[in-house]
Scaffold this motif. Sequence first.
Motif, PDB file in Angstrom:
ATOM      1  N   ILE A  26       0.869  -1.176   0.000  1.00  0.00           N
ATOM      2  CA  ILE A  26       0.000   0.000   0.000  1.00  0.00           C
ATOM      3  C   ILE A  26       0.901   1.220   0.000  1.00  0.00           C
ATOM      4  CG2 ILE A  26      -1.781   1.294   1.226  1.00  0.00           C
ATOM      5  CD1 ILE A  26      -2.650  -1.370   2.523  1.00  0.00           C
ATOM      6  N   TRP A  27       0.672   2.113  -0.951  1.00  0.00           N
ATOM      7  CA  TRP A  27       1.413   3.362  -1.092  1.00  0.00           C
ATOM      8  C   TRP A  27       0.466   4.502  -0.784  1.00  0.00           C
ATOM      9  CZ3 TRP A  27       6.534   3.183  -2.214  1.00  0.00           C
ATOM     10  CH2 TRP A  27       7.027   1.974  -2.721  1.00  0.00           C
ATOM     11  N   VAL A  28       0.964   5.499  -0.033  1.00  0.00           N
ATOM     12  CA  VAL A  28       0.128   6.637   0.342  1.00  0.00           C
ATOM     13  C   VAL A  28       0.781   7.930  -0.114  1.00  0.00           C
ATOM     14  CG1 VAL A  28      -1.005   7.862   2.238  1.00  0.00           C
ATOM     15  CG2 VAL A  28      -0.681   5.379   2.373  1.00  0.00           C
ATOM     16  N   ASP A  29       0.031   8.712  -0.872  1.00  0.00           N
ATOM     17  CA  ASP A  29       0.420  10.072  -1.231  1.00  0.00           C
ATOM     18  C   ASP A  29       0.146  10.891   0.035  1.00  0.00           C
ATOM     19  OD1 ASP A  29       0.868  12.524  -2.397  1.00  0.00           O
ATOM     20  OD2 ASP A  29      -0.828  12.404  -3.786  1.00  0.00           O
ATOM     21  N   ASP A  53       4.413  12.214  -5.925  1.00  0.00           N
ATOM     22  CA  ASP A  53       3.562  11.511  -6.891  1.00  0.00           C
ATOM     23  C   ASP A  53       4.410  10.711  -7.882  1.00  0.00           C
ATOM     24  OD1 ASP A  53       1.550  12.887  -5.623  1.00  0.00           O
ATOM     25  OD2 ASP A  53       1.099  14.207  -7.310  1.00  0.00           O
ATOM     26  N   ASN A  54       5.464  11.328  -8.389  1.00  0.00           N
ATOM     27  CA  ASN A  54       6.333  10.646  -9.349  1.00  0.00           C
ATOM     28  C   ASN A  54       7.015   9.432  -8.723  1.00  0.00           C
ATOM     29  OD1 ASN A  54       5.638  12.535 -11.281  1.00  0.00           O
ATOM     30  ND2 ASN A  54       7.446  13.797 -10.925  1.00  0.00           N
ATOM     31  N   TYR A  55       7.408   9.557  -7.455  1.00  0.00           N
ATOM     32  CA  TYR A  55       8.038   8.430  -6.759  1.00  0.00           C
ATOM     33  C   TYR A  55       7.050   7.255  -6.675  1.00  0.00           C
ATOM     34  CZ  TYR A  55      10.597   5.741  -3.290  1.00  0.00           C
ATOM     35  OH  TYR A  55      11.257   4.733  -2.631  1.00  0.00           O
ATOM     36  N   ILE A  56       5.831   7.554  -6.254  1.00  0.00           N
ATOM     37  CA  ILE A  56       4.819   6.493  -6.124  1.00  0.00           C
ATOM     38  C   ILE A  56       4.519   5.883  -7.483  1.00  0.00           C
ATOM     39  CG2 ILE A  56       2.407   6.005  -5.546  1.00  0.00           C
ATOM     40  CD1 ILE A  56       2.709   8.222  -3.344  1.00  0.00           C
ATOM     41  N   ALA A  57       4.354   6.708  -8.502  1.00  0.00           N
ATOM     42  CA  ALA A  57       4.054   6.204  -9.846  1.00  0.00           C
ATOM     43  C   ALA A  57       5.151   5.281 -10.347  1.00  0.00           C
ATOM     44  CB  ALA A  57       3.846   7.370 -10.804  1.00  0.00           C
ATOM     45  N   GLN A  58       6.382   5.600 -10.004  1.00  0.00           N
ATOM     46  CA  GLN A  58       7.508   4.772 -10.435  1.00  0.00           C
ATOM     47  C   GLN A  58       7.565   3.457  -9.654  1.00  0.00           C
ATOM     48  OE1 GLN A  58      11.291   6.758 -10.175  1.00  0.00           O
ATOM     49  NE2 GLN A  58      12.437   4.924 -10.629  1.00  0.00           N
ATOM     50  N   GLU A  59       7.271   3.487  -8.373  1.00  0.00           N
ATOM     51  CA  GLU A  59       7.456   2.314  -7.518  1.00  0.00           C
ATOM     52  C   GLU A  59       6.256   1.368  -7.469  1.00  0.00           C
ATOM     53  OE1 GLU A  59      10.345   1.451  -5.950  1.00  0.00           O
ATOM     54  OE2 GLU A  59      11.214   3.154  -7.023  1.00  0.00           O
ATOM     55  N   ALA A  60       5.056   1.877  -7.612  1.00  0.00           N
ATOM     56  CA  ALA A  60       3.853   1.026  -7.512  1.00  0.00           C
ATOM     57  C   ALA A  60       3.822   0.049  -8.687  1.00  0.00           C
ATOM     58  CB  ALA A  60       2.605   1.884  -7.493  1.00  0.00           C
ATOM     59  N   ALA A  93      -5.624  11.467  -3.516  1.00  0.00           N
ATOM     60  CA  ALA A  93      -6.694  12.309  -4.049  1.00  0.00           C
ATOM     61  C   ALA A  93      -6.227  12.971  -5.342  1.00  0.00           C
ATOM     62  CB  ALA A  93      -7.094  13.366  -3.020  1.00  0.00           C
ATOM     63  N   ASP A  94      -4.999  12.702  -5.751  1.00  0.00           N
ATOM     64  CA  ASP A  94      -4.417  13.298  -6.940  1.00  0.00           C
ATOM     65  C   ASP A  94      -4.836  12.484  -8.166  1.00  0.00           C
ATOM     66  OD1 ASP A  94      -1.959  13.383  -8.955  1.00  0.00           O
ATOM     67  OD2 ASP A  94      -1.969  15.264  -7.798  1.00  0.00           O
ATOM     68  N   ILE A  95      -5.661  13.089  -9.007  1.00  0.00           N
ATOM     69  CA  ILE A  95      -6.225  12.368 -10.153  1.00  0.00           C
ATOM     70  C   ILE A  95      -5.146  11.953 -11.167  1.00  0.00           C
ATOM     71  CG2 ILE A  95      -7.968  12.452 -11.983  1.00  0.00           C
ATOM     72  CD1 ILE A  95      -9.440  12.868  -9.442  1.00  0.00           C
ATOM     73  N   PRO A  96      -4.192  12.830 -11.529  1.00  0.00           N
ATOM     74  CA  PRO A  96      -3.157  12.374 -12.470  1.00  0.00           C
ATOM     75  C   PRO A  96      -2.337  11.192 -11.926  1.00  0.00           C
ATOM     76  CG  PRO A  96      -3.222  14.760 -12.440  1.00  0.00           C
ATOM     77  CD  PRO A  96      -4.104  14.285 -11.313  1.00  0.00           C
ATOM     78  N   LEU A  97      -2.019  11.199 -10.642  1.00  0.00           N
ATOM     79  CA  LEU A  97      -1.305  10.059 -10.059  1.00  0.00           C
ATOM     80  C   LEU A  97      -2.178   8.812 -10.138  1.00  0.00           C
ATOM     81  CD1 LEU A  97       0.898   8.566  -8.514  1.00  0.00           C
ATOM     82  CD2 LEU A  97      -0.023   9.555  -6.392  1.00  0.00           C
ATOM     83  N   ALA A  98      -3.447   8.938  -9.789  1.00  0.00           N
ATOM     84  CA  ALA A  98      -4.361   7.794  -9.868  1.00  0.00           C
ATOM     85  C   ALA A  98      -4.396   7.238 -11.289  1.00  0.00           C
ATOM     86  CB  ALA A  98      -5.755   8.196  -9.402  1.00  0.00           C
ATOM     87  N   ALA A  99      -4.447   8.115 -12.279  1.00  0.00           N
ATOM     88  CA  ALA A  99      -4.481   7.667 -13.676  1.00  0.00           C
ATOM     89  C   ALA A  99      -3.224   6.873 -14.024  1.00  0.00           C
ATOM     90  CB  ALA A  99      -4.634   8.870 -14.602  1.00  0.00           C
ATOM     91  N   GLU A 100      -2.075   7.355 -13.567  1.00  0.00           N
ATOM     92  CA  GLU A 100      -0.815   6.653 -13.859  1.00  0.00           C
ATOM     93  C   GLU A 100      -0.777   5.262 -13.254  1.00  0.00           C
ATOM     94  OE1 GLU A 100       3.189   8.410 -13.991  1.00  0.00           O
ATOM     95  OE2 GLU A 100       2.183  10.244 -13.304  1.00  0.00           O
ATOM     96  N   ARG A 127     -12.770  11.765 -14.618  1.00  0.00           N
ATOM     97  CA  ARG A 127     -12.231  12.499 -13.465  1.00  0.00           C
ATOM     98  C   ARG A 127     -11.131  13.470 -13.900  1.00  0.00           C
ATOM     99  NH1 ARG A 127     -13.478  10.208  -8.038  1.00  0.00           N
ATOM    100  NH2 ARG A 127     -15.158   8.785  -8.517  1.00  0.00           N
ATOM    101  N   LEU A 128     -10.266  13.038 -14.814  1.00  0.00           N
ATOM    102  CA  LEU A 128      -9.216  13.921 -15.322  1.00  0.00           C
ATOM    103  C   LEU A 128      -9.814  15.120 -16.062  1.00  0.00           C
ATOM    104  CD1 LEU A 128      -6.495  11.466 -16.653  1.00  0.00           C
ATOM    105  CD2 LEU A 128      -6.135  13.276 -14.967  1.00  0.00           C
ATOM    106  N   THR A 129     -10.833  14.866 -16.861  1.00  0.00           N
ATOM    107  CA  THR A 129     -11.486  15.948 -17.600  1.00  0.00           C
ATOM    108  C   THR A 129     -12.087  16.964 -16.636  1.00  0.00           C
ATOM    109  OG1 THR A 129     -11.951  14.486 -19.463  1.00  0.00           O
ATOM    110  CG2 THR A 129     -13.291  16.478 -19.288  1.00  0.00           C
ATOM    111  N   MET A 130     -12.773  16.492 -15.611  1.00  0.00           N
ATOM    112  CA  MET A 130     -13.391  17.391 -14.629  1.00  0.00           C
ATOM    113  C   MET A 130     -12.311  18.161 -13.859  1.00  0.00           C
ATOM    114  SD  MET A 130     -15.947  18.849 -13.360  1.00  0.00           S
ATOM    115  CE  MET A 130     -17.360  17.947 -13.907  1.00  0.00           C
TER     116      MET A 130
END
Length: 154
Positions: free
Chosen positions: A3-6, A58-65, A74-81, A105-108
């Motif tokens: 489990i990764w947490v922003d 966010d970039n760290y989590i995106a790379q490691e997950a 709650a960060d939509i771009p991170l969630a998308a990645e 969600r990204l559009t909104m």
Amino acid sequence: MAIWVDADACPNVVKDILFRAAQRTKIMLTLVANQPINTPPSPYIKSIQVAAGFDVADNYIAQEAIKGDLVITADIPLAAEVVEKGAIALNPRGEKYTRENIKQRLTMRNFMEEMRGAGHQMGGPPPLNQQDRQAFANALDRYIVHYRKNQSIV
């Protein structure tokens, strides 16, 4: 599974729920932030402090997950990645981001950002209430049960 947490913007009440879940389930919980994060002593809980800067955590989590991990953000771009990589993403209100809903969600999010940039005053989300906390705890438990059930089949 991990489990990764922003953690920069994660509410403390959600962190407390996650701390208890990590201890109970013995699943590795990693909080990533650009500031020090206090965590209870546990072999299942750690925090990583990254450099200050826009989207560094966010970039760290995106790379490691990886596929099958759970990311709390709650960060939509991170969630998308992370969804694109096959990870699961939940926001602190227990709402799951999926391949089916992330584009909307990204559009909104982008629309609201444009509105704010044009000078329109937009209120943020309301504070978490007891119903939100319960929804998050329930979503977290559902994911853990689902993950464990599928692992025992493999």
